[in-house]
Design a protein around this motif. Structure first.
Motif, PDB file in Angstrom:
ATOM      1  N   LEU A 199       0.817  -1.207   0.000  1.00 20.05           N
ATOM      2  CA  LEU A 199       0.000   0.000   0.000  1.00 20.05           C
ATOM      3  C   LEU A 199       0.854   1.261   0.000  1.00 20.05           C
ATOM      4  CD1 LEU A 199      -2.617  -1.163   2.651  1.00 20.05           C
ATOM      5  CD2 LEU A 199      -2.818  -1.243   0.168  1.00 20.05           C
ATOM      6  N   LEU A 200       0.243   2.370  -0.410  1.00 20.25           N
ATOM      7  CA  LEU A 200       0.939   3.634  -0.527  1.00 20.25           C
ATOM      8  C   LEU A 200       0.032   4.750  -0.022  1.00 20.25           C
ATOM      9  CD1 LEU A 200       3.356   5.284  -1.770  1.00 20.25           C
ATOM     10  CD2 LEU A 200       2.000   5.385  -3.865  1.00 20.25           C
ATOM     11  N   ASN A 201       0.582   5.659   0.793  1.00 21.48           N
ATOM     12  CA  ASN A 201      -0.174   6.829   1.230  1.00 21.48           C
ATOM     13  C   ASN A 201      -0.182   7.863   0.120  1.00 21.48           C
ATOM     14  OD1 ASN A 201      -0.679   5.842   3.831  1.00 21.48           O
ATOM     15  ND2 ASN A 201       1.302   6.530   4.532  1.00 21.48           N
ATOM     16  N   LYS A 202      -1.325   8.534  -0.031  1.00 21.41           N
ATOM     17  CA  LYS A 202      -1.497   9.516  -1.102  1.00 21.41           C
ATOM     18  C   LYS A 202      -2.372  10.661  -0.591  1.00 21.41           C
ATOM     19  CE  LYS A 202      -3.682   9.957  -5.606  1.00 21.41           C
ATOM     20  NZ  LYS A 202      -4.469   9.294  -6.640  1.00 21.41           N
ATOM     21  N   ARG A 203      -2.046  11.874  -1.017  1.00 21.25           N
ATOM     22  CA  ARG A 203      -2.838  13.058  -0.658  1.00 21.25           C
ATOM     23  C   ARG A 203      -2.723  14.056  -1.797  1.00 21.25           C
ATOM     24  NH1 ARG A 203      -3.855  15.507   4.669  1.00 21.25           N
ATOM     25  NH2 ARG A 203      -2.437  14.003   5.559  1.00 21.25           N
ATOM     26  N   ASN A 204      -3.816  14.726  -2.139  1.00 20.62           N
ATOM     27  CA  ASN A 204      -3.798  15.763  -3.164  1.00 20.62           C
ATOM     28  C   ASN A 204      -3.649  17.132  -2.505  1.00 20.62           C
ATOM     29  OD1 ASN A 204      -4.186  13.985  -5.339  1.00 20.62           O
ATOM     30  ND2 ASN A 204      -6.361  13.886  -4.895  1.00 20.62           N
ATOM     31  N   ILE A 205      -2.939  18.024  -3.183  1.00 20.52           N
ATOM     32  CA  ILE A 205      -2.706  19.365  -2.668  1.00 20.52           C
ATOM     33  C   ILE A 205      -2.783  20.344  -3.845  1.00 20.52           C
ATOM     34  CG2 ILE A 205      -0.180  19.216  -2.893  1.00 20.52           C
ATOM     35  CD1 ILE A 205       0.003  20.809  -0.235  1.00 20.52           C
ATOM     36  N   VAL A 206      -3.318  21.527  -3.581  1.00 16.85           N
ATOM     37  CA  VAL A 206      -3.350  22.586  -4.591  1.00 16.85           C
ATOM     38  C   VAL A 206      -2.421  23.692  -4.106  1.00 16.85           C
ATOM     39  CG1 VAL A 206      -4.752  24.270  -5.836  1.00 16.85           C
ATOM     40  CG2 VAL A 206      -5.692  22.011  -5.304  1.00 16.85           C
ATOM     41  N   LEU A 207      -1.462  24.055  -4.943  1.00 22.92           N
ATOM     42  CA  LEU A 207      -0.458  25.064  -4.617  1.00 22.92           C
ATOM     43  C   LEU A 207      -0.595  26.244  -5.569  1.00 22.92           C
ATOM     44  CD1 LEU A 207       2.580  22.646  -4.267  1.00 22.92           C
ATOM     45  CD2 LEU A 207       1.213  23.622  -2.408  1.00 22.92           C
ATOM     46  N   PHE A 218      -1.013  20.075   5.624  1.00 22.99           N
ATOM     47  CA  PHE A 218      -0.848  21.488   5.312  1.00 22.99           C
ATOM     48  C   PHE A 218      -2.213  22.153   5.319  1.00 22.99           C
ATOM     49  CE2 PHE A 218       2.696  19.270   3.325  1.00 22.99           C
ATOM     50  CZ  PHE A 218       3.764  19.986   3.849  1.00 22.99           C
ATOM     51  N   TYR A 219      -2.231  23.448   5.616  1.00 22.57           N
ATOM     52  CA  TYR A 219      -3.482  24.189   5.724  1.00 22.57           C
ATOM     53  C   TYR A 219      -3.480  25.367   4.764  1.00 22.57           C
ATOM     54  CZ  TYR A 219      -3.854  21.375   9.895  1.00 22.57           C
ATOM     55  OH  TYR A 219      -3.911  20.313  10.753  1.00 22.57           O
ATOM     56  N   LYS A 220      -4.677  25.808   4.389  1.00 25.05           N
ATOM     57  CA  LYS A 220      -4.831  26.940   3.490  1.00 25.05           C
ATOM     58  C   LYS A 220      -4.026  28.127   4.010  1.00 25.05           C
ATOM     59  CE  LYS A 220      -8.208  29.882   1.270  1.00 25.05           C
ATOM     60  NZ  LYS A 220      -9.637  30.149   1.034  1.00 25.05           N
ATOM     61  N   GLY A 221      -3.222  28.718   3.138  1.00 27.84           N
ATOM     62  CA  GLY A 221      -2.405  29.866   3.501  1.00 27.84           C
ATOM     63  C   GLY A 221      -0.991  29.529   3.927  1.00 27.84           C
ATOM     64  N   ASP A 222      -0.695  28.245   4.226  1.00 29.30           N
ATOM     65  CA  ASP A 222       0.674  27.859   4.583  1.00 29.30           C
ATOM     66  C   ASP A 222       1.614  28.183   3.430  1.00 29.30           C
ATOM     67  OD1 ASP A 222      -0.041  26.826   7.051  1.00 29.30           O
ATOM     68  OD2 ASP A 222       0.080  24.721   6.432  1.00 29.30           O
ATOM     69  N   MET A 254       8.522  21.363   2.206  1.00 28.70           N
ATOM     70  CA  MET A 254       8.876  21.821   3.550  1.00 28.70           C
ATOM     71  C   MET A 254       8.064  23.074   3.865  1.00 28.70           C
ATOM     72  SD  MET A 254      12.578  22.874   5.126  1.00 28.70           S
ATOM     73  CE  MET A 254      12.798  24.246   3.998  1.00 28.70           C
ATOM     74  N   LYS A 255       7.408  23.069   5.024  1.00 34.35           N
ATOM     75  CA  LYS A 255       6.651  24.237   5.468  1.00 34.35           C
ATOM     76  C   LYS A 255       7.622  25.319   5.916  1.00 34.35           C
ATOM     77  CE  LYS A 255       2.750  25.249   8.463  1.00 34.35           C
ATOM     78  NZ  LYS A 255       1.835  24.638   9.453  1.00 34.35           N
ATOM     79  N   LEU A 256       7.377  26.542   5.483  1.00 35.10           N
ATOM     80  CA  LEU A 256       8.218  27.677   5.870  1.00 35.10           C
ATOM     81  C   LEU A 256       7.600  28.398   7.048  1.00 35.10           C
ATOM     82  CD1 LEU A 256       8.904  29.063   2.289  1.00 35.10           C
ATOM     83  CD2 LEU A 256      10.351  27.543   3.640  1.00 35.10           C
ATOM     84  N   ASN A 257       8.428  28.872   7.953  1.00 38.68           N
ATOM     85  CA  ASN A 257       7.924  29.649   9.085  1.00 38.68           C
ATOM     86  C   ASN A 257       7.429  30.983   8.602  1.00 38.68           C
ATOM     87  OD1 ASN A 257       8.724  27.618  10.820  1.00 38.68           O
ATOM     88  ND2 ASN A 257      10.719  28.546  11.205  1.00 38.68           N
ATOM     89  N   HIS A 258       6.294  31.421   9.119  1.00 38.84           N
ATOM     90  CA  HIS A 258       5.798  32.751   8.761  1.00 38.84           C
ATOM     91  C   HIS A 258       5.152  33.413   9.928  1.00 38.84           C
ATOM     92  CE1 HIS A 258       1.830  30.841   7.084  1.00 38.84           C
ATOM     93  NE2 HIS A 258       2.209  30.295   8.189  1.00 38.84           N
TER      94      HIS A 258
END
Length: 94
Positions: free
Chosen positions: A27-35, A59-63, A90-94
């Motif tokens: 099995l494989l983990n999968k997730r869709n993301i819009v950037l 990840f959350y909207k606006g990250d 990688m999530k950036l600090n903001h």
């Protein structure tokens, strides 16, 4: 071809577990993301797929993220489709 840029997260779907193409591989983990590329309201948005360990990240909207994307073209029934896969993120600090 892979490219690394800074993006803003528009949306991040739920993680799902799917069967790999070769059933013997498990099995494989999968997730869709819009950037969204950085810029004004007309900046491009990309729908991409997070796989494996990357799919376990939330990840959350606006990250703000730095992401490396791999673009590939696939032929299916005499039509071509582009797949966008996140190879590193990688999530950036903001």
């Amino acid at each position: 071809m892979a490219t690394t840029k800074i993006y803003r997260v528009v949306s991040c779907g739920e993680m799902e577990t799917v069967q790999r193409r070769n059933a013997d591989e498990g099995l494989l983990n999968k997730r869709n993301i819009v950037l969204k590329e950085m810029g004004d309201n007309w900046a491009d948005e990309l729908a991409a797929t997070l796989l494996g360990n990357n799919a376990q990240l939330q990840f959350y909207k606006g990250d703000m993220v730095a992401a490396t994307l791999r673009f590939t073209a696939k032929e299916y029934k005499d039509k071509y489709y582009q797949e966008v896969t996140v190879t590193d993120i990688m999530k950036l600090n903001h």
